[in-house]
Write a protein that holds these residues in place. Sequence first.
Motif, PDB file in Angstrom:
ATOM      1  N   ALA A   1      45.525  46.199  46.012  1.00 53.31           N
ATOM      2  CA  ALA A   1      44.893  45.326  46.505  1.00 53.31           C
ATOM      3  C   ALA A   1      43.693  45.697  47.022  1.00 53.31           C
TER       4      ALA A   1
ATOM      5  N   GLY B   1      45.349  38.581  42.276  1.00 52.19           N
ATOM      6  CA  GLY B   1      45.007  38.151  43.779  1.00 52.19           C
ATOM      7  C   GLY B   1      43.685  38.879  44.678  1.00 52.19           C
ATOM      8  N   ALA B   2      43.969  40.090  44.014  1.00 55.00           N
ATOM      9  CA  ALA B   2      43.243  41.299  44.348  1.00 55.00           C
ATOM     10  C   ALA B   2      41.876  41.376  43.128  1.00 55.00           C
ATOM     11  N   THR B   3      41.789  40.865  42.390  1.00 58.29           N
ATOM     12  CA  THR B   3      40.663  41.123  41.648  1.00 58.29           C
ATOM     13  C   THR B   3      38.832  40.252  42.167  1.00 58.29           C
TER      14      THR B   3
ATOM     15  N   THR C   1      42.307  33.620  43.217  1.00 57.94           N
ATOM     16  CA  THR C   1      42.719  33.744  44.133  1.00 57.94           C
ATOM     17  C   THR C   1      41.802  35.110  45.348  1.00 57.94           C
ATOM     18  N   GLY C   2      41.396  35.825  45.053  1.00 61.13           N
ATOM     19  CA  GLY C   2      41.134  36.668  46.401  1.00 61.13           C
ATOM     20  C   GLY C   2      39.161  36.099  46.283  1.00 61.13           C
ATOM     21  N   SER C   3      38.937  35.857  45.331  1.00 58.04           N
ATOM     22  CA  SER C   3      37.469  34.797  45.192  1.00 58.04           C
ATOM     23  C   SER C   3      37.473  33.640  46.660  1.00 58.04           C
TER      24      SER C   3
ATOM     25  N   LEU D   1      38.430  40.390  45.658  1.00 56.05           N
ATOM     26  CA  LEU D   1      38.128  41.563  45.836  1.00 56.05           C
ATOM     27  C   LEU D   1      37.247  42.287  45.410  1.00 56.05           C
TER      28      LEU D   1
ATOM     29  N   GLY E   1      43.341  40.703  49.276  1.00 56.55           N
ATOM     30  CA  GLY E   1      43.700  40.282  48.094  1.00 56.55           C
ATOM     31  C   GLY E   1      44.538  41.425  47.622  1.00 56.55           C
TER      32      GLY E   1
ATOM     33  N   TYR F   1      46.836  36.202  46.855  1.00 54.77           N
ATOM     34  CA  TYR F   1      48.337  36.829  46.497  1.00 54.77           C
ATOM     35  C   TYR F   1      48.925  35.605  45.330  1.00 54.77           C
TER      36      TYR F   1
END
Length: 394
Positions: A220, A346-348, A84-86, A350, A108, A53
């Motif tokens: 998320a 943060g979620a992108t 962040t997510g990746s 994933l 994420g 995140y």
Amino acid sequence: MSQIVCVAGVGMVPFTKPGANEPYPDMAAKAVRAALQDAGIGYDAIQQAYAGYVYGDSTAGQRALYEVGMTGIPVINVNNNCSTGSTALFLARQAVQSGAADCVLALGFEQMSPGALGTHFPDRPSPFDKFEAMADELVGNGDIPLALRYFGGAGLAHMKEFGTPLNTFAKIRAKASRHAANNPLALFRTVVTEEDVMNAPVVWPGVMTRLMACPPTCGAAAAIICSEAFAKKHGLKSDVVILAQAMTTDKPVAFDARDMREVVGFSMTQAAAGQVYEAAGIGPQDIDVVELHDCFAHNELLTYEALNLCPRGGAQQFVDDGDNTYGGKVVTNPSGGLLSKGHPLGATGLAQCTELVQQLRGQAGKRQVEGARLALQHNLGLGGACVVTLYGKN
């Protein structure tokens, strides 16, 4: 020992506008439970968790995961701007591939506020101070929000060098909306035309309209990463594997080139993609479907060239020929991308993973890319970090 790495489960929640969202622990827990259900395992099988995140206090990852279970495993919080997510996925893949763990969670999430991105700690040096100085020198317009100025400036550099017209970016945005119309988890599902995009409110005359930028979003997504041996032992899915992955950060060219395209990570992307192609023994012509970081329509266009999906300077023709969509060379952002699906930072990464895993399984419904066997993911964070991941059918 290098383990074969499988994506055993994926899950995400519908992306929403700030203010219409649930609190981040609830969104994150729902995404994790969806991934666990997809994998067919319980949370007690997870040996490590990487929680990503950008906007949140320390240990928000624990707060989110405690909604799912409190098993005492290592929970590592990750913050790498929009990648962040990746980055969480990269760490999870490393842990499994190295044999440090057999089954790992990458999560994420983001609970964003309305409006443009900004800094939250004005009493100390900004991580973007060098980027700001270069943007000041190259494009000015200091009254424009930083991300818009960076990526708009990069698009402007492409326009000046290759004569790319503004409506090329509008075509990219319209394509994103057509893809998102078939994605029930996307924030914007209304189809817009090239003309709609061109007639939207202008945020930078001659460079960008409002519809060419992705919206602040809450959401998320999660993925269960495990070794092939673990999957077979426990009867889990092993049909989608990570064939290659690379993460790069900036080199001196980011500033020395005095080019806004380099400021926003063109060479980072080029290097990461090159490493992935070489490691997998393939070329960009072998890719069937791509989820790439279209935070602005301008960056999607630049990324076509950085990933070598088309020649340098060939992006306008690539768009005009429809080679970025169904029936063309490579279907790009079938999910609708950041422009239409949304961009909860943060979620992108994933969410991109979730889309591509579903594509390779043949579970993407009306978005399905027929016969997809190789899928490429590109996730970029300014400041900077770029992660490129290649998925394949096992």
